[in-house]
Structure formats: structure tokens, C-alpha cells
Design a protein around this motif. Structure first.
Motif: not given
Length: 286
Positions: A165-187
Motif C-alpha cells: 500500500l502507499p506510504a500514507s498507510a504506514a503506521p505512525f510510530s510514537v517513538n517515545s515511551d509513555p511511561a517515562k516522565p515528560g513523555f513527548k511524541v517525536q516530531d
């Protein structure tokens, strides 16, 4: 059914359609179902069925699970004593105990389970979350249709998710640990010294560049870069940032989900589906 249609059935099967789907019929039965959203909790290297939902209490000692069992409200259905609350909810669950993989290798099995197809060196199939997101998500949706928390490194990290499928269907990875203090989504925020106005100018420039490229190549009118468009909608949307804001959840709720990565990932998944994301993969890598 005409003779021509009968002769075409062999071609249809090669394209992934069944003999019951004649030309002109929708090859996607079931996409009109009542389910609106789904969370897949993928336990890569997680507890086995013998330790959870299939303890086999009547099997020989060398086969059955190591824990005591609880008789649920459904005759003949047992779970281990580690899951007393699950036992009370058994009437709302569909437990499938007959699934197996003939491939004998975990990463191949992951591909098989996530896509429904045996892996092949010729083609990578899309995972179910990307298929649903591709079919059901409106093109102007702000939040990605298939989101992976905290990432999508499954199956030996070799699956792209969107496959053919096209690149628009690729899963968006948060790439950050929600359990860590100051959790912030990359980009999810602007780069240093980059404002919304500068992002808008870059977007217009990219559109003009794409238009020029199409004119030079005499190509048909195509869509803009889907990954850039998704990034633009995310960083310019306050509702997107609010969806990922776990600190808005009461401490009591966060504690109930558990403060480890898998618990906070499930809580974040709940927030996302409540805000319309069709499919969220929670990935726990053991």
C-alpha cells in the motif's frame, strides 16, 4: 453467470478473490461491519497461553499450565488464577484457542498473524491496521489512521506495516515511551526557530515543486507527499497534541493501567480511539 465469467474465476483467485466474488462485486466483504475502532495489543514474547487463557487443567502434568485455574461462568472454560478479573468478564470475550502457525519461526509467524498471508520474498503484505486505515480513514484526518505505541518494531523490525500500500498507510510510530516522565511524541512539535508561518511556506513550496515536476514529466495529477501532509497536520493541530497528552489523565487512572510501558501504552491507545483513530497497535516487545 456467463461462460466468460466462469473462465475468469481462475484469474480472480490469483488476484486474491474467491470464487464467490464475480466481476463487479466488492472484493472486500465485511467492511461494512459495526466495529468502528480497534486496539491490537501485540505481546511479542509475552506470557504463553498456558499461563493465561488456556491452562489445560485436565491435560497431563507435563502439558498443562503451571498455575492454579479458575472456573469461569462458561462451562468448561478455565483461566489461570492470575486473571480473576478476566474470569469475571469471560462472557464479553471471544477466546480463540485453535490458532497456530505452521511456519516454525516467530518473525514469520508475526507476519502471518498480522497480515493473514504467509510471508514470501516476492511481496510484503500490509498489516490489518494499515489496511483498515487505508480503507476507512478520510484523507484530511489529523490523527494517523494506524498509530503504533510506542513503536512498530514487530517481527524482527522487518515489517513496514503498509506493505504494497502507499506510504500514507504506514503506521505512525510514537517513538517515545509513555511511561517515562515528560513523555513527548517525536516530531509533534516544531523544530527550533520553525514557526507555523514557515511551515506553511514550506508546504506551498513543496506543492509548487511537485506541480513543476509533474509538468516536466507530463505525469497525471498526483497526490502531494502523504508523509509531509501528515506531519504538517500533526504539528499545526492543537487537538493532535491534546490526544497524546497523557498528563491530562488523573493519577488514579494512570495507576490503574499500571505505570510500566505496556500499561501506559494501553491508556494512550484508549485516548486515541476515543478521538477517532480507527486502529492502534500497542507493541510490547517482551
Amino acid at each position: 453467470v456467463s461462460r466468460r465469467e466462469v473462465l475468469q474465476l481462475g484469474t480472480l483467485s490469483a488476484l486474491g478473490l474467491t470464487a464467490g466474488q464475480l466481476p463487479g462485486q466488492d472484493p472486500r466483504p465485511g467492511f461494512g461491519g459495526s466495529a468502528k475502532r480497534c486496539i491490537l495489543i501485540w505481546l511479542d514474547g509475552g506470557p504463553s497461553h498456558l499461563e493465561t487463557l488456556d491452562p489445560k487443567p485436565h491435560a497431563p502434568q507435563e502439558v498443562r499450565g503451571p498455575f492454579q485455574v479458575i472456573q469461569t461462568g462458561i462451562p468448561g472454560v478455565h483461566v489461570t488464577d492470575l486473571l480473576p478479573r478476566t474470569a469475571g468478564l469471560i462472557g464479553k470475550l471471544a477466546i480463540i484457542r485453535s490458532m497456530t502457525s505452521p511456519l516454525g519461526e516467530h518473525n514469520f509467524g508475526t507476519h502471518y498473524m498480522m497480515t493473514g498471508y504467509k510471508p514470501t520474498s516476492v511481496l510484503e503484505y500490509p498489516v490489518i491496521g494499515s489496511v483498515l486505515g487505508h480503507v476507512k480513514s478520510p484523507p484530511d484526518a489529523i490523527l494517523p489512521a494506524h498509530t503504533a505505541v510506542p513503536d512498530f518494531r514487530v517481527g524482527g523490525s522487518k515489517l513496514t506495516g503498509n506493505g504494497y500500500l502507499p506510504a500514507s498507510a504506514a503506521p505512525f510510530s510514537v517513538n517515545s515511551d509513555p511511561a517515562k516522565p515528560g513523555f513527548k511524541v517525536q516530531d509533534l512539535d516544531f523544530f527550533t526557530n520553525v514557526t507555523a508561518d514557515r511551515m506553511q511556506r514550506r508546504r506551498r513550496y513543496l506543492a509548487q515543486l511537485d506541480q513543476f515536476r509533474r509538468q516536466v514529466e507530463s505525469a497525471d495529477e498526483g497526490e502531494q507527499d502523504p508523509q509531509f501532509e501528515q506531519a504538517y497536520r500533526l504539528v499545526t493541530s492543537s487537538s493532535a497534541r491534546e490526544a497524546f497528552a497523557l498528563d491530562q489523565e488523573p493519577q488514579k487512572v494512570r495507576n490503574r493501567y499500571g505505570r510500566k510501558t505496556v500499561g501506559q501504552s494501553c491508556l494512550l491507545a484508549r485516548r486515541l480511539v476515543e478521538r477517532g483513530v480507527p486502529f492502534v497497535t500497542v507493541n510490547q516487545r517482551g
